[in-house]
Write an enzyme that holds these catalytic residues in place. Structure first.
Site: not given
Length: 452
Positions: A82, A162, A312, A333, A381, A408
Site C-alpha cells: 500500500c 492485512c 477479455y 477469454d 477490460d 487498471c
C-alpha cells in the site's frame, strides 16, 4: 550529475509519481523518494544513480504535508503493498486523477488537454476491501511464512493481519499455513523448487462462499489439510490445486484440478448472480465492482439494435449486464474455465442471445466478421499490459460505433488511446478507486467513433 550513492541531500517535493513516490529536483536532477508527499521539505539519501535520475530513501521530514497520516498498518513500510496509506484518503482520490493526467501528458493522445476527467469515486470505508488474496509461501529457519514479496526483492514479508484484506480470507490462509506445518508439507524454495508455492483464497461477498487454490510444483496428497480446513471453516466450498513446476515468476501453471467440493462459488453484482471457478478472473474489490459496472452501464449507451462484443470477458460479468438491453452479446477469454463459467452464467440467467469462445480477441473477432457478424458496441477490460497491438489494429479496422475501455493501468491506457483516437474520440474518463491506499486506479473511458 555529481550525485553519488549514500549522499544526503535536502529536497522539496514537487509532485507524486505513478508509483506513489515523491518527486523533486536537486540541481536540475530528478529525484524519486518513496514515502515523501507533495509539498514536503525533506532530507533524503541517494540509493541509486541512473542516467537521467536518482532514487533516494526518506530520512527526515523538515516540513510535513498537512495531508500526511500515520498508517494504521504495523507492517506498512516493510510490506510496501500500500504505497500511499500515509496520504489522507480524500487526497488519495485527487492523486489518482493526477495519475491519469500524468499518463496522458506523457503519451499525448489526440486532444488529451481537453478530456473530461471526472473526480475519482472512492469508498466510505477503504479498509478490508480485498476479497481475494494470493500469498506466496516460503520457509525460513524451519518456520513457514506466507505473504507478499517486498517491492523489488525476493524477501517475503510474513502477513498475519492485512488492513486491506477481508478478515475471513486472512483467517483461512493463516489456518492453512498452520496445517501445512502440522503435517510437514514440503514448501517451495528457489533452489529445490519442490512443494507448495502459493495459496489463493477468494470469498464471494454476496454468498460468503470461499474457494482455495494450493499452487504446488509437485504432486502432493493434500487430503489431511483439506479435511481439517473444511471442518474448521464451513464457508469453504471449493478446494483446488494448480500445478506450476516452472522456474518462472508466474503464479499459476496450466493445470488446475478441483480436489474437494463444488466447481465454483456464487457471487452477485448489480441484479444478477454468477459462478466463479477457481482460476476465473473477477475484481478483487466486490463493493467497488458494483460502482464500476454501474459506470460501464452508463458509459455504453445501448439499444436493442446494438450487438456487443465483450473482449477479455472473463466469466461474462460485464457483458451479461447488457444482455437484456442489446440484440446480442459475444465474448472471449484465453482462460477456458472462465469461458465455461460465462456459458453457465448466461444459461442460468436465461440469456439466449449470448455466445462465448476461448481464445484471443484479435483472432476471434476477425473470424466472426468473416462469418458476417457485426458489432456496434465494444467493451475491453484488459490486464495491466493493456491492449494487444493486433487487437488495437482489429478495433480500428472494424470500428464499432461505441466503445468502453475499462483500464487498471493508466500508462497502458494512455498508450492505447494514442492508437484508438485515430478513429474514436473520448467523451469522458471516470476514475474508480478499486485499490485504496495503493498507487493504482481503475478508469472507465467512454469512446465514440468520430464522424467522417
Amino acid at each position: 550529475m555529481n550525485l553519488r550513492v549514500k549522499q544526503k541531500i535536502p529536497l522539496k517535493i514537487k509532485k507524486m509519481g505513478i508509483n506513489g513516490e515523491g518527486i523533486g529536483f536537486y540541481k536540475k536532477t530528478l529525484v524519486f523518494v518513496p514515502g515523501a508527499l507533495k509539498g514536503e521539505d525533506i532530507v533524503c539519501q541517494i540509493t541509486s544513480v541512473k542516467r537521467n535520475f536518482v532514487q533516494a530513501k526518506l530520512l527526515t521530514i523538515k516540513k510535513k504535508s498537512k495531508f500526511r497520516m500515520d498508517p494504521k498498518c504495523p507492517i506498512y513500510k516493510e510490506c510496501g503493498g500500500c504505497q500511499i496509506m500515509h496520504l489522507r484518503y480524500d487526497k488519495q482520490l485527487d492523486f489518482k486523477v493526477d495519475l491519469l493526467k500524468q499518463a496522458l501528458k506523457k503519451f499525448q493522445p489526440r486532444g488529451y488537454e481537453h478530456f473530461d476527467i471526472r473526480p475519482t469515486i472512492g469508498m466510505d470505508n477503504p479498509e478490508h476491501y480485498r476479497a481475494k488474496l494470493q500469498f506466496q509461501t516460503r520457509k525460513f529457519a524451519g518456520k513457514l511464512r506466507a505473504g507478499l514479496f517486498q517491492e523489488g526483492s525476493h524477501r517475503l514479508v510474513d502477513i498475519k493481519d492485512c488492513l486491506v484484506q477481508d478478515p475471513l480470507t486472512q483467517d483461512i490462509v493463516n489456518h492453512a499455513c498452520q496445517l501445512l506445518e502440522k503435517y510437514d508439507f514440503p514448501i517451495y524454495n528457489e533452489r529445490q523448487k519442490a512443494g507448495i508455492r502459493t495459496i489463493m483464497v477468494r470469498k464471494a461477498q454476496a454468498s460468503n462462499q470461499v474457494q482455495l487454490i494450493f499452487v504446488t510444483s509437485k504432486k502432493l496428497d493434500l487430503s489431511p489439510v483439506i479435511q481439517d480446513l473444511t471442518a474448521a471453516f464451513e464457508v469453504i466450498k471449493t478446494v483446488a490445486v494448480n500445478f506450476n513446476p516452472s522456474k518462472s515468476s508466474a503464479i499459476y501453471g496450466q493445470e488446475t484440478k478441483v480436489l474437494w467440493g463444488d466447481d465454483s462459488i456464487s457471487e452477485t453484482v448489480l441484479t444478477y448472480s454468477f459462478a466463479l471457478s477457481p482460476r476465473a478472473f473477477y475484481q478483487l474489490n466486490p463493493q467497488q465492482t458494483q460502482i464500476l459496472y454501474e459506470q460501464v452501464l452508463q458509459a455504453l449507451d445501448v439499444t436493442k439494435d446494438d450487438h456487443l462484443i465483450d473482449a477479455y470477458c472473463g466469466v461474462g460479468t460485464i457483458g451479461l449486464a447488457f444482455a437484456d438491453k442489446v440484440g446480442s452479446v459475444r465474448g472471449m477469454d484465453i482462460i477456458f474455465e472462465a469461458i465455461e463459467d460465462a456459458k453457465r452464467n448466461a444459461e442460468s440467467m436465461g440469456c439466449t442471445n449470448t455466445h462465448y469462445e476461448t481464445g484471443k480477441a484479435e483472432v476471434i473477432i476477425p473470424n466472426w466478421y468473416k462469418d458476417g457478424y457485426r458489432a456496434s458496441a465494444l467493451i475491453v477490460d484488459p490486464p495491466r499490459t493493456g491492449l494487444d497491438e493486433k487487437l488495437l489494429n482489429t478495433i480500428t479496422a472494424y470500428q464499432p460505433e461505441k466503445m468502453v475501455y475499462v483500464s487498471c493501468n493508466v500508462s497502458t491506457l494512455a498508450r492505447d488511446l494514442v492508437h484508438l483516437l485515430k478513429v474514436y474520440e473520448v467523451k469522458y474518463i471516470q476514475s474508480v478507486d478499486m485499490f485504496p491506499h495503493t498507487a493504482r486506479t481503475e478508469a472507465v473511458v467512454k469512446l465514440v467513433r468520430r464522424k467522417k
